[in-house]
Design a protein around this motif. Structure first.
Motif, PDB file in Angstrom:
ATOM      1  N   PRO A   1       0.598  -1.343   0.071  1.00 42.93           N
ATOM      2  CA  PRO A   1      -0.201   0.341   0.062  1.00 42.93           C
ATOM      3  C   PRO A   1       0.891   1.013  -0.337  1.00 42.93           C
ATOM      4  N   VAL A   2       2.397   1.481  -0.110  1.00 40.69           N
ATOM      5  CA  VAL A   2       2.229   2.276   0.550  1.00 40.69           C
ATOM      6  C   VAL A   2       3.771   2.572  -0.111  1.00 40.69           C
ATOM      7  N   LEU A   3       4.183   2.139  -0.964  1.00 37.69           N
ATOM      8  CA  LEU A   3       5.573   2.722  -1.866  1.00 37.69           C
ATOM      9  C   LEU A   3       5.151   3.394  -1.929  1.00 37.69           C
ATOM     10  N   ARG A   4       4.410   4.020  -3.400  1.00 39.71           N
ATOM     11  CA  ARG A   4       4.197   4.711  -3.773  1.00 39.71           C
ATOM     12  C   ARG A   4       3.622   6.025  -3.632  1.00 39.71           C
ATOM     13  N   LEU A   5       3.794   5.958  -2.157  1.00 37.79           N
ATOM     14  CA  LEU A   5       3.027   7.277  -1.698  1.00 37.79           C
ATOM     15  C   LEU A   5       3.678   8.219  -1.551  1.00 37.79           C
ATOM     16  N   SER A   6       3.644   9.808  -1.473  1.00 36.55           N
ATOM     17  CA  SER A   6       4.928  10.823  -1.292  1.00 36.55           C
ATOM     18  C   SER A   6       5.417  10.614   0.312  1.00 36.55           C
ATOM     19  N   SER A   7       6.216  11.740   0.357  1.00 41.32           N
ATOM     20  CA  SER A   7       7.129  11.592   1.676  1.00 41.32           C
ATOM     21  C   SER A   7       6.353  11.780   2.565  1.00 41.32           C
ATOM     22  N   HIS A   8       5.196  12.718   3.308  1.00 46.26           N
ATOM     23  CA  HIS A   8       4.615  12.664   3.938  1.00 46.26           C
ATOM     24  C   HIS A   8       3.504  10.926   4.262  1.00 46.26           C
ATOM     25  N   TYR A   9       3.405  10.957   3.790  1.00 46.45           N
ATOM     26  CA  TYR A   9       1.859   9.943   3.692  1.00 46.45           C
ATOM     27  C   TYR A   9       2.976   9.138   3.872  1.00 46.45           C
ATOM     28  N   PHE A  10       3.712   8.643   2.969  1.00 50.51           N
ATOM     29  CA  PHE A  10       4.831   7.871   3.033  1.00 50.51           C
ATOM     30  C   PHE A  10       4.879   7.295   4.624  1.00 50.51           C
ATOM     31  N   ALA A  11       5.192   8.927   5.325  1.00 46.66           N
ATOM     32  CA  ALA A  11       5.878   8.291   6.805  1.00 46.66           C
ATOM     33  C   ALA A  11       4.816   7.882   7.668  1.00 46.66           C
ATOM     34  N   LEU A  12       3.643   8.548   7.650  1.00 43.51           N
ATOM     35  CA  LEU A  12       2.391   8.763   7.968  1.00 43.51           C
ATOM     36  C   LEU A  12       2.036   6.617   7.662  1.00 43.51           C
ATOM     37  N   ALA A  13       1.660   6.833   7.106  1.00 44.00           N
ATOM     38  CA  ALA A  13       1.760   5.349   6.409  1.00 44.00           C
ATOM     39  C   ALA A  13       2.072   3.972   6.986  1.00 44.00           C
ATOM     40  N   THR A  14       3.647   4.611   6.611  1.00 41.53           N
ATOM     41  CA  THR A  14       4.612   3.281   7.740  1.00 41.53           C
ATOM     42  C   THR A  14       4.136   3.237   9.005  1.00 41.53           C
TER      43      THR A  14
END
Lengths: 607, 305, 238
Positions: A104-117
């Motif tokens: 789910p998270v690999l394609r998200l950009s910076s902040h979304y990636f941070a929060l998703a992880t």
């Protein structure tokens, strides 16, 4: 600079200090702290892959660490497995979970990636807390035995410490080797400029995934060791606090260098111990020192060392020259192999809408091998959209684009690059802090098929990097760039343009799209560039040039197309285009003699 | 049912205050202030301390909490933001985490680790509405107070020149400076405003739920979730995000009570615990990201058109 | 120094890391004068503009506005002392309406602000029609007018216009540039950076030619326009 070996000496001194450390601080307590330092260093070296090398703020490293700890604890206690098996399982569990996280998270950009992880990490933590029968809940899973290798139990103190630091040493060397070659340079481009990376055919998602999995593998191994050192796997290992610790170590030490991970771990693990005498206020002192360190060395303590002892040239140019002189280094361009009767690039009825606006409306044209075609038109007429559609950055709403007869619609941008369409950018996208040579060599990443493993050659340079350098050097010389070891950011504008063209050529394209290549060049630079572009075309590369500079195009272009409001309003030889009333009206300005008149004047000066 | 709705609304409005503070600083500085949760916690302890000195209802204490929390916001900006303004964003990230732990330990050293409660705004009795309906006074008061603060903030940003300048700074700090706006002052004020909102939220929350010094991280997480769901920078989106977070937290543990007889079929105590509501929240959040990577309400306006 | 000297720059050097972007640049603008700064992309025009505004630190040289040194004056103070700046790429505040964009740059009381907004609308009537539209929804030409209007709100003594024609069609360029002479009528000095040399020289009194971070030529606009060696340096322009 006066001391070419200063960095080597500093490095040796560092290793020596590391060896001396446990000899000096050798009480059982000190040894335990030093062992823990090793565990954290291993976790941070892993974290550097995703956070440092590709610059993604993943907040899941503690999860991999904690999972590794739990896997080891549970397998060792409940199943009685020995150390090699539990370690392997710990790494596997972390990597498998990382794979799930990646979906789910690999394609998200910076902040979304941070929060998703971070979100996924929170879920794992909660599960560990609640699934009491498996994990022991909040109390943790205690009674982890000491590591047992082939029947030999590794006791605490020196043996356990040495085991842990052996892992750190092996992990550090592996990490360093993987990232020093062409693959590491590709990661650098991904971190600094994703658009540029895509334009070089680099599959960003794949690199990010590899980096996340490597991070997880290291994190899992570190967690396994952690369980043995502490004799318990507790939810604390999974918690955000551990993540913050890891992140702090990476930032304070340095984000991309293994030495940074070790220095960061040493410092952050020992700081609280040094201030233990302050009793309860040590946490605050600790925090204040941290902020101080961030202000003094925002690029990490290793960055500070880099500033004092700047890096010498990284590669042996003699080896590069040796490869360069072999005939294989400069094969004929791919385009030359195709018959010249069929068009190389064909655009049919291309249409693209943004909301209600038609950015491209039924545009058709074709390019033949070795020709130079110019696209002109007022701003907003759809020129850039055209380039974006051809390179796959935008998906057209209608129409077909074929390359050498094969449709390229619906393919990923990096895939289109690989099939032979390269581009340059209007506002230069070189990586400023990489050398000119590195900038161009990275474009060979895909052709060399470089992966993290290709640089794993003990004591030798990455062979794919050497070949890439040789190829790049050849092209840079062809474009007249001599000063190849300078950082690209320090070059004059005109030289940067040529470096960017060299980089695009290193992709060995059949079709090269140039976005305003003459902008910012003076006349002699323009003439020089025009001559080099004509050379390129003569060698079989097909050029499509977006330009406003009519005098530049006048002698260069063999064919011109003019866009206005997304429609192709004229095409033909340059002379026909200059006299076309539609073009005069839309682009050069109706009755605006000021806009048309300069042309002959300028042409006069030119001749 | 009514009480449940009220609980959701009051918790949601407190979370909205927290999340708005976070988004204000985010918009003005492009940095996530990880000490924001600690500021919420600090707010409840400030309220607790002020209430010991200043007797009376919470309504008297509130202005003092706003002011003193704002002062801490300024301190935060001075130690963890301004020295690192030109440094990489992660540096600010870690500095604010550190600053948060400073606040946390400051409270721990002063008040000890026990959870504390603050005085309610007006009272904590149940208001009988007749017909067996009774509602909690505090819930209503929190909703009203939060509404006033949020509305006040809206008026400030939309209808005063000062607020518009703050927006200008958030959108393009360099051009704001070149237009004569004192950017540093505006950013400092943004931090103070954010801290004041966080402080108020801390006071409201601890009147009902108690607060301990280590609760900052929890609040931070809720606010971060709300901001992300709302679209990373959109103010209305953030408020909606905050209410969604609160909805999960109130509703899921209440499901067994709402559907009588459910425990005959399901292990309700484990299935509808606080923990499972948090997990459900995160899974929903991940689903939102998967389907709409730009958040429920899309990105805030683009930085440069 | 003449009494009407507005901006006086001497020996300004700006370096980014290892790159020297400006090398010993000296230039002046008098009150009521339009001065063009011409040069190709990357010659240093924007760098010079930014260092006058204070967005880039200078590593050497002096800047004076009305005889007072700007060395320790921050960007927002420079703006309030009378430097209005319309940047390259326009950079209007995207989330503020046209009126708000203008309003935030005024430090007068409400009445003075309203009066200034009225004056800007008088110059650019198109802005009044779009008064409530957000900055990012405007077309390129409207954004350019707004950026200039915003700079005027400070009642500047010195107006810096960086590439006002960038991204505009030839027709729109004429439309925007024709307003500039009106702006100097009250004694404002204008420094305009343009790649479009011929257009810039048409409206300017004097001009400086910037190349690779140095001033290589200066003089009356008319004279430079006639000088073939200047044209030579600028075939890059359209």
């Amino acid at each position: 600079m006066s001391l070419p070996h200063a960095r080597t000496i500093a490095g040796l001194l560092g290793v020596l200090a590391l060896v001396a450390w446990p000899l000096v601080f050798s009480s059982p307590f000190d040894l335990r702290i030093f062992t823990l330092t090793g565990v954290f260093a291993l976790m941070v070296i892993g974290y550097q892959f995703i956070f440092g090398h590709v610059g993604a703020l993943a907040l899941s490293q503690a999860t991999f660490f904690g999972l590794g700890a739990y896997a080891t604890a549970i397998c060792a206690v409940k199943l009685g497995f020995s150390f090699p098996t539990t370690l392997t399982l710990s790494v596997l569990v972390s990597v498998v979970v990382a794979l799930f996280i990646a979906i789910p998270v690999l394609r998200l950009s910076s902040h979304y990636f941070a929060l998703a992880t971070l979100g996924i990490s929170q879920i794992v933590t909660l599960v560990a807390l609640e699934w009491v029968s498996l994990t022991g809940g909040g109390n943790g899973f205690a009674g982890v035995p000491l590591p047992n290798i082939a029947g030999v139990v590794i006791p605490r103190g020196w043996p356990l410490m040495l085991l842990v630091w052996t892992f750190v040493a092996v992990g550090a060397v592996l990490a360093w080797q993987m990232m020093r070659g062409l693959y590491g340079k590709a990661c650098h481009v991904v971190r600094e400029d994703e658009v540029a990376a895509r334009s070089l055919g680099i599959d960003i998602d794949r690199i990010r995934l590899t980096m996340l999995l490597l991070s997880a593998a290291y994190g899992g191994a570190a967690g396994a060791l952690f369980a043995h050192v502490n004799r318990i796997a507790s939810p604390e290992a999974l918690e955000f606090k551990t993540m913050v610790l890891c992140l702090t170590m990476a930032v304070v030490g340095g984000r991309t260098k293994v030495a940074g991970a070790i220095i960061g771990a040493l410092l952050i693990v020992h700081l609280p111990e040094w201030f233990r005498f302050l009793d309860r206020s040590y946490v605050m002192v600790n925090a204040i020192i941290l902020i101080g360190l961030l202000i003094v060395a925002p690029e990490g303590l290793v960055g500070l060392i880099d500033r004092i002892l700047p890096k010498a040239r990284g590669v042996d140019m003699a080896k590069v020259s040796a490869i360069r002189d072999t005939p294989k280094a400069s094969p004929p361009p791919r385009g030359a192999l195709l018959p010249s009767t069929t068009p190389i690039l064909e655009v049919r009825n291309l249409g693209k809408r943004f909301g209600g606006v038609k950015a491209l409306d039924d545009v058709s044209f074709e390019l033949h091998r070795g020709t130079i075609t110019a696209v002109i038109g007022p701003n907003g007429s759809g020129k850039t959209t055209l380039v974006n559609c051809i390179t796959g950055v935008e998906t057209p709403n209608q129409g077909v684009i074929t390359l050498g007869g094969a449709p390229i619609g619906g393919r990923m941008p990096h895939d289109i690059v690989r099939s032979g369409i390269a581009r340059t950018f209007q506002n230069l996208r070189l990586v400023d802090d990489m050398s000119v040579l590195d900038n161009v060599a990275v474009a060979r990443f895909e052709a060399e098929g470089a992966g993290p493993m290709s640089a794993l050659k003990v004591g030798r340079e990455d062979p794919s990097l050497l070949r890439a350098y040789a190829y790049a050097l050849h092209l840079l010389h062809r474009l007249g760039v001599e000063d190849v070891h300078r950082p690209a950011g320090s070059l004059a504008y005109g030289v940067k343009r040529r470096v960017e063209i060299a980089r695009a050529l290193a992709l060995d394209p059949q079709v090269l799209l140039l976005d305003e290549p003459a902008a910012g060049l003076n006349e002699s630079e323009q003439n020089d560039l025009a001559a080099r572009l004509q050379d390129l075309a003569a060698s079989g590369v097909t050029l499509l040039i977006i330009e406003h500079n009519m005098p530049f195009l006048r002698t260069l272009a063999t064919y011109m197309i003019c866009l206005d409001q997304g429609r192709l309003i004229a095409e033909g030889r340059p002379r026909e285009i200059y006299e076309n009333p539609l073009v005069l009206d839309a682009y050069l300005g109706r009755g605006a003699t000021a806009a048309v008149e300069p042309e002959p004047v300028l042409a006069e000066v030119r001749s | 049912m009514l009480q449940l709705t009220l609980n959701t609304l009051s918790l949601g409005s407190a979370y909205a205050l927290v999340a708005l503070g976070l988004v204000l600083v985010l918009n003005a500085t492009n940095a996530v202030n990880f000490a924001h949760g600690a500021l919420v916690m600090l707010g409840s302890y400030l309220a607790f301390a002020i209430a010991m000195v200043v007797p009376g209802q919470g309504i008297v204490v509130l202005p003092l909490v706003l002011l003193s929390a704002a002062a801490f916001g300024l301190v935060l900006a001075l130690i963890a933001y301004f020295p690192l303004r030109t440094k990489p964003v992660v540096a600010v990230f870690i500095a604010t985490i550190s600053a948060g732990s400073i606040f946390e330990n400051l409270v721990l050293l002063t008040f000890g680790p026990e959870p504390r409660s603050t005085p309610p705004i007006l009272g904590n009795s149940m208001l009988d509405l007749g017909g067996g309906l009774a509602i909690n006074e505090q819930s209503i008061a929190v909703i009203c107070a939060a509404f006033i603060l949020i509305a006040g903030q809206y008026v400030l940003f939309a209808h005063t020149r000062f607020g518009r300048r703050m927006r200008a700074v958030a959108q393009d700090p360099d051009m704001a400076a070149a237009s004569g706006i004192n950017v540093k002052l505006m950013i400092a004020f943004t931090f103070m405003l954010a801290a004041a909102l966080a402080g108020a939220a801390g006071m409201f929350l601890s009147a009902t739920y108690y607060t301990s010094p280590t609760d900052g991280g929890n609040y931070m997480m809720k606010a971060y979730l709300a901001v992300t769901i709302g679209g990373w920078g959109s103010i209305p989106g953030t408020v909606v995000g905050a209410f969604l977070v609160a909805l999960f937290e109130v509703l899921i543990p209440a499901i067994p009570a709402l559907i009588p007889g459910l425990d005959a079929y399901l292990p309700t105590t484990t299935l509808f615990s606080m923990t499972s509501s948090t997990i459900a929240l995160f899974i929903t959040f991940l689903a939102v990201l998967l389907l709409r990577p730009q958040g429920l309400f899309g990105e805030a306006i683009k930085k440069r058109a | 120094m003449s009494a009407s000297r507005l901006l006086d720059i001497s020996g300004v050097t700006v370096a980014y890391g290892q790159v020297t972007a400006l090398q010993g640049v000296s230039l002046s603008v008098d009150s009521g004068e339009v001065v063009a700064l011409v040069g190709s992309n990357g010659a240093g025009k924007t760098t010079l503009m930014k260092s006058i505004v204070g967005l880039l630190p200078v590593s050497g040289g002096d800047l004076h506005l009305k005889g007072l040194s700007l060395a320790r004056v921050s960007t927002h103070q420079r703006a309030r002392r009378g430097i209005g700046y319309s940047p390259e790429g326009r950079r209007v505040f995207p989330g503020l309406s046209v009126r708000e964009n203008l309003e935030v740059a005024s430090f007068d009381a409400a009445r003075g602000t309203a009066e200034m907004i009225g004056r800007v609308y008088a110059i650019f009537p198109a802005l009044q029609e779009k008064e409530k539209a957000l900055g990012w929804t405007l077309s390129g030409g409207q954004q350019q007018m707004l950026a200039i209007g915003r700079a005027l709100m400070l009642r500047p003594k010195l107006l810096l216009l960086d590439e006002p024609s960038l991204g505009l069609s030839p027709k729109l360029t004429d439309e925007v540039l024709q307003h500039i002479p009106k702006l100097v009528a009250d004694g404002t000095g204008v420094l305009i950076a343009e790649q479009n040399m011929l257009k810039a020289l048409e409206i300017a009194d004097r001009a400086y030619v910037l190349r690779n971070g140095r001033i290589v030529q200066e003089g009356a606009a008319a004279a430079l326009k006639a000088d073939p060696s200047v044209r030579d340096a600028f075939l890059g322009g359209r």
